[in-house]
Design a protein around this motif. Structure first.
Motif, PDB file in Angstrom:
ATOM      1  N   ALA A  41      18.454  15.014  -4.962  1.00  0.00           N
ATOM      2  CA  ALA A  41      19.472  16.043  -5.142  1.00  0.00           C
ATOM      3  C   ALA A  41      19.698  16.326  -6.629  1.00  0.00           C
ATOM      4  CB  ALA A  41      20.783  15.607  -4.484  1.00  0.00           C
ATOM      5  N   ILE A  42      19.759  15.267  -7.425  1.00  0.00           N
ATOM      6  CA  ILE A  42      19.919  15.445  -8.867  1.00  0.00           C
ATOM      7  C   ILE A  42      18.732  16.194  -9.448  1.00  0.00           C
ATOM      8  CG2 ILE A  42      20.200  14.256 -11.078  1.00  0.00           C
ATOM      9  CD1 ILE A  42      21.327  11.876  -9.443  1.00  0.00           C
ATOM     10  N   GLU A  43      17.533  15.797  -9.024  1.00  0.00           N
ATOM     11  CA  GLU A  43      16.318  16.435  -9.531  1.00  0.00           C
ATOM     12  C   GLU A  43      16.321  17.931  -9.231  1.00  0.00           C
ATOM     13  OE1 GLU A  43      12.857  17.268 -11.353  1.00  0.00           O
ATOM     14  OE2 GLU A  43      13.934  15.346 -11.455  1.00  0.00           O
ATOM     15  N   GLN A  44      16.676  18.311  -8.027  1.00  0.00           N
ATOM     16  CA  GLN A  44      16.673  19.727  -7.673  1.00  0.00           C
ATOM     17  C   GLN A  44      17.743  20.498  -8.443  1.00  0.00           C
ATOM     18  OE1 GLN A  44      14.297  21.313  -5.816  1.00  0.00           O
ATOM     19  NE2 GLN A  44      13.392  19.286  -6.103  1.00  0.00           N
ATOM     20  N   ALA A  45      18.889  19.871  -8.657  1.00  0.00           N
ATOM     21  CA  ALA A  45      19.929  20.513  -9.451  1.00  0.00           C
ATOM     22  C   ALA A  45      19.448  20.741 -10.880  1.00  0.00           C
ATOM     23  CB  ALA A  45      21.191  19.653  -9.446  1.00  0.00           C
ATOM     24  N   LEU A  46      18.757  19.749 -11.436  1.00  0.00           N
ATOM     25  CA  LEU A  46      18.254  19.872 -12.809  1.00  0.00           C
ATOM     26  C   LEU A  46      17.163  20.927 -12.907  1.00  0.00           C
ATOM     27  CD1 LEU A  46      18.108  16.086 -13.810  1.00  0.00           C
ATOM     28  CD2 LEU A  46      19.837  17.775 -14.452  1.00  0.00           C
ATOM     29  N   GLN A  47      16.336  21.037 -11.874  1.00  0.00           N
ATOM     30  CA  GLN A  47      15.288  22.060 -11.903  1.00  0.00           C
ATOM     31  C   GLN A  47      15.882  23.465 -11.847  1.00  0.00           C
ATOM     32  OE1 GLN A  47      11.842  21.622  -9.432  1.00  0.00           O
ATOM     33  NE2 GLN A  47      11.746  19.402  -9.683  1.00  0.00           N
ATOM     34  N   VAL A  48      16.934  23.634 -11.044  1.00  0.00           N
ATOM     35  CA  VAL A  48      17.608  24.939 -11.012  1.00  0.00           C
ATOM     36  C   VAL A  48      18.192  25.249 -12.380  1.00  0.00           C
ATOM     37  CG1 VAL A  48      19.543  26.239 -10.036  1.00  0.00           C
ATOM     38  CG2 VAL A  48      18.120  24.832  -8.547  1.00  0.00           C
ATOM     39  N   ALA A  49      18.774  24.223 -13.025  1.00  0.00           N
ATOM     40  CA  ALA A  49      19.362  24.421 -14.350  1.00  0.00           C
ATOM     41  C   ALA A  49      18.295  24.791 -15.373  1.00  0.00           C
ATOM     42  CB  ALA A  49      20.099  23.155 -14.785  1.00  0.00           C
ATOM     43  N   GLU A  50      17.142  24.141 -15.295  1.00  0.00           N
ATOM     44  CA  GLU A  50      16.065  24.410 -16.247  1.00  0.00           C
ATOM     45  C   GLU A  50      15.460  25.793 -16.066  1.00  0.00           C
ATOM     46  OE1 GLU A  50      14.700  19.702 -16.606  1.00  0.00           O
ATOM     47  OE2 GLU A  50      13.541  21.119 -15.418  1.00  0.00           O
ATOM     48  N   ASN A  51      15.536  26.308 -14.839  1.00  0.00           N
ATOM     49  CA  ASN A  51      14.965  27.631 -14.557  1.00  0.00           C
ATOM     50  C   ASN A  51      15.985  28.759 -14.662  1.00  0.00           C
ATOM     51  OD1 ASN A  51      12.371  26.600 -14.009  1.00  0.00           O
ATOM     52  ND2 ASN A  51      12.964  26.084 -11.916  1.00  0.00           N
ATOM     53  N   GLY A  52      17.229  28.419 -14.990  1.00  0.00           N
ATOM     54  CA  GLY A  52      18.280  29.429 -15.083  1.00  0.00           C
ATOM     55  C   GLY A  52      18.914  29.444 -16.461  1.00  0.00           C
ATOM     56  N   ASP A  53      19.906  30.303 -16.610  1.00  0.00           N
ATOM     57  CA  ASP A  53      20.629  30.425 -17.872  1.00  0.00           C
ATOM     58  C   ASP A  53      22.066  29.952 -17.690  1.00  0.00           C
ATOM     59  OD1 ASP A  53      18.434  31.606 -19.205  1.00  0.00           O
ATOM     60  OD2 ASP A  53      18.948  33.568 -18.362  1.00  0.00           O
ATOM     61  N   ASP A  54      22.527  29.143 -18.639  1.00  0.00           N
ATOM     62  CA  ASP A  54      23.915  28.688 -18.663  1.00  0.00           C
ATOM     63  C   ASP A  54      24.309  28.033 -17.338  1.00  0.00           C
ATOM     64  OD1 ASP A  54      26.411  28.274 -19.790  1.00  0.00           O
ATOM     65  OD2 ASP A  54      27.199  30.219 -19.125  1.00  0.00           O
ATOM     66  N   VAL A  55      23.540  27.018 -16.940  1.00  0.00           N
ATOM     67  CA  VAL A  55      23.802  26.286 -15.702  1.00  0.00           C
ATOM     68  C   VAL A  55      24.300  24.886 -16.046  1.00  0.00           C
ATOM     69  CG1 VAL A  55      22.862  25.429 -13.529  1.00  0.00           C
ATOM     70  CG2 VAL A  55      22.009  27.580 -14.499  1.00  0.00           C
ATOM     71  N   GLU A  56      25.422  24.500 -15.480  1.00  0.00           N
ATOM     72  CA  GLU A  56      25.985  23.167 -15.696  1.00  0.00           C
ATOM     73  C   GLU A  56      25.842  22.350 -14.425  1.00  0.00           C
ATOM     74  OE1 GLU A  56      30.239  20.985 -16.924  1.00  0.00           O
ATOM     75  OE2 GLU A  56      30.197  23.096 -16.332  1.00  0.00           O
ATOM     76  N   VAL A  57      25.369  21.106 -14.573  1.00  0.00           N
ATOM     77  CA  VAL A  57      25.218  20.198 -13.441  1.00  0.00           C
ATOM     78  C   VAL A  57      26.257  19.086 -13.547  1.00  0.00           C
ATOM     79  CG1 VAL A  57      23.694  18.579 -12.244  1.00  0.00           C
ATOM     80  CG2 VAL A  57      22.757  20.685 -13.242  1.00  0.00           C
ATOM     81  N   VAL A  58      27.079  18.958 -12.498  1.00  0.00           N
ATOM     82  CA  VAL A  58      28.128  17.943 -12.455  1.00  0.00           C
ATOM     83  C   VAL A  58      27.808  16.966 -11.333  1.00  0.00           C
ATOM     84  CG1 VAL A  58      30.595  17.485 -12.167  1.00  0.00           C
ATOM     85  CG2 VAL A  58      29.838  19.595 -13.293  1.00  0.00           C
ATOM     86  N   ALA A  59      27.720  15.685 -11.657  1.00  0.00           N
ATOM     87  CA  ALA A  59      27.478  14.654 -10.652  1.00  0.00           C
ATOM     88  C   ALA A  59      28.826  14.182 -10.110  1.00  0.00           C
ATOM     89  CB  ALA A  59      26.718  13.481 -11.260  1.00  0.00           C
ATOM     90  N   LEU A  60      28.973  14.183  -8.790  1.00  0.00           N
ATOM     91  CA  LEU A  60      30.234  13.807  -8.137  1.00  0.00           C
ATOM     92  C   LEU A  60      30.012  12.616  -7.229  1.00  0.00           C
ATOM     93  CD1 LEU A  60      33.171  14.241  -7.106  1.00  0.00           C
ATOM     94  CD2 LEU A  60      32.231  15.963  -5.516  1.00  0.00           C
ATOM     95  N   THR A  61      30.859  11.594  -7.366  1.00  0.00           N
ATOM     96  CA  THR A  61      30.765  10.433  -6.491  1.00  0.00           C
ATOM     97  C   THR A  61      32.143  10.027  -6.018  1.00  0.00           C
ATOM     98  OG1 THR A  61      29.697   8.269  -6.230  1.00  0.00           O
ATOM     99  CG2 THR A  61      31.019   8.569  -8.202  1.00  0.00           C
ATOM    100  N   LEU A  62      32.168   9.337  -4.880  1.00  0.00           N
ATOM    101  CA  LEU A  62      33.388   8.775  -4.302  1.00  0.00           C
ATOM    102  C   LEU A  62      33.137   7.305  -4.068  1.00  0.00           C
ATOM    103  CD1 LEU A  62      36.128   8.803  -2.741  1.00  0.00           C
ATOM    104  CD2 LEU A  62      34.829   9.560  -0.730  1.00  0.00           C
ATOM    105  N   GLY A  63      33.975   6.442  -4.626  1.00  0.00           N
ATOM    106  CA  GLY A  63      33.754   5.019  -4.423  1.00  0.00           C
ATOM    107  C   GLY A  63      34.549   4.165  -5.395  1.00  0.00           C
ATOM    108  N   PRO A  64      34.402   2.854  -5.310  1.00  0.00           N
ATOM    109  CA  PRO A  64      35.123   1.924  -6.190  1.00  0.00           C
ATOM    110  C   PRO A  64      34.611   1.984  -7.627  1.00  0.00           C
ATOM    111  CG  PRO A  64      33.545   0.741  -4.831  1.00  0.00           C
ATOM    112  CD  PRO A  64      33.543   2.159  -4.336  1.00  0.00           C
ATOM    113  N   ASP A  65      35.116   1.094  -8.447  1.00  0.00           N
ATOM    114  CA  ASP A  65      34.781   1.124  -9.880  1.00  0.00           C
ATOM    115  C   ASP A  65      33.274   1.093 -10.121  1.00  0.00           C
ATOM    116  OD1 ASP A  65      37.465   1.160 -10.398  1.00  0.00           O
ATOM    117  OD2 ASP A  65      37.623  -0.971 -10.916  1.00  0.00           O
ATOM    118  N   ASP A  66      32.553   0.262  -9.351  1.00  0.00           N
ATOM    119  CA  ASP A  66      31.109   0.129  -9.562  1.00  0.00           C
ATOM    120  C   ASP A  66      30.362   1.433  -9.317  1.00  0.00           C
ATOM    121  OD1 ASP A  66      31.460  -2.482 -10.219  1.00  0.00           O
ATOM    122  OD2 ASP A  66      30.736  -3.308  -8.319  1.00  0.00           O
ATOM    123  N   ALA A  67      30.965   2.340  -8.551  1.00  0.00           N
ATOM    124  CA  ALA A  67      30.298   3.610  -8.243  1.00  0.00           C
ATOM    125  C   ALA A  67      30.074   4.454  -9.492  1.00  0.00           C
ATOM    126  CB  ALA A  67      31.111   4.398  -7.217  1.00  0.00           C
TER     127      ALA A  67
END
Length: 260
Positions: A41-67
């Protein structure tokens, strides 16, 4: 354009995984890693960003501190920022509650596209992307082997056993990708160093306006009633051929096991 890539911190499948007394996965007793399927999922988001203009990728997680380590890996791969929803009250949340919390976080971030892995490697349910699409009221296109964005349209290819489908949806949308979507990149030294300066926000249920009474173990719609350790592997059967009967013995073994 803003893309949210969903990431999850899971127990390492190569180690021993156990359940806690309350029936949930014992995450403290095992080493954790970023779920392998989320790397796609991260890889595909980064590829879209690399092929587009002004694209920001934000990683979102839900979990305890270790997450937070899942966010860290995503930032090292190239994501621009991270959001960690961390609240003790989410412990034991089922897929329905998880989707509620993530939908609230996504609403606060305000992306144009959400990309998720096809499933988590600990629960392997694969239902959260569809639940998110329903909660957000967005199109949900799942199990993408190929993904691209053209203007306000996301396009995917979904490969089946006998045919492939081409599917399009208007943004905003939720997409899940399979492990066939493309090999995930390794963090470079430059990426590892750059990740230390990237912003990571930490939110609680209160920050998201989510009622704690509707999430967590007490509110889960399913319950683990019993757990048992995996039985040890049995030794394999050795077929000898000292008297020329080996082929017959091997055939009988394969037939008895319904391998033939």
């Amino acid at each position: 354009m803003k893309i949210v890539a969903l990431v999850k911190y899971v127990p390492d499948a190569t180690g021993d995984r156990e359940f806690a007394d309350d029936g949930t996965v014992d995450r403290d007793g095992a080493d954790g890693i970023l779920s392998e399927l989320d790397e796609y999922a991260i890889e595909q988001a980064l590829q879209v960003a690399e092929n587009g203009d002004d694209v920001e990728v934000v990683a979102l997680t839900l979990g305890p501190d270790d997450a937070a380590d899942a966010i860290k890996k995503a930032l090292q791969m190239g994501a621009d920022a991270g959001v960690h929803v961390s609240d003790e009250q989410v412990h034991g949340s089922d897929a329905l509650a998880t989707s509620e919390i993530l939908a609230a976080a996504i609403g606060k971030i305000g992306p144009d596209l959400v990309i998720a892995g096809m499933a988590s490697t600990d629960g392997t349910m694969g239902v959260v992307p569809a639940m998110l699409a329903e909660r957000l009221g967005w199109p949900g296109v799942t199990l993408a082997s190929e993904l691209s964005v053209d203007g306000d349209t996301v396009k995917i290819r979904r490969d089946g056993d006998s045919a492939s489908q081409r599917i399009e949806a208007t943004l905003p949308a939720v997409v899940s990708v399979t492990d066939q979507s493309g090999e995930a990149r390794y963090p470079s030294m430059k990426g590892i160093m750059a990740a230390k300066k990237k912003p990571v926000d930490e939110w609680t249920l209160e920050d998201l306006g989510v009622d704690a009474g509707g999430v967590g173990l007490a509110a889960a719609r399913t319950k683990v009633t019993e757990t048992a350790p995996r039985p040890p592997k049995e030794a394999g059967k050795v077929v000898t051929d000292e008297d020329g009967s080996g082929a017959t013995a091997l055939t009988e073994f394969l037939v008895a096991g319904k391998y033939l």
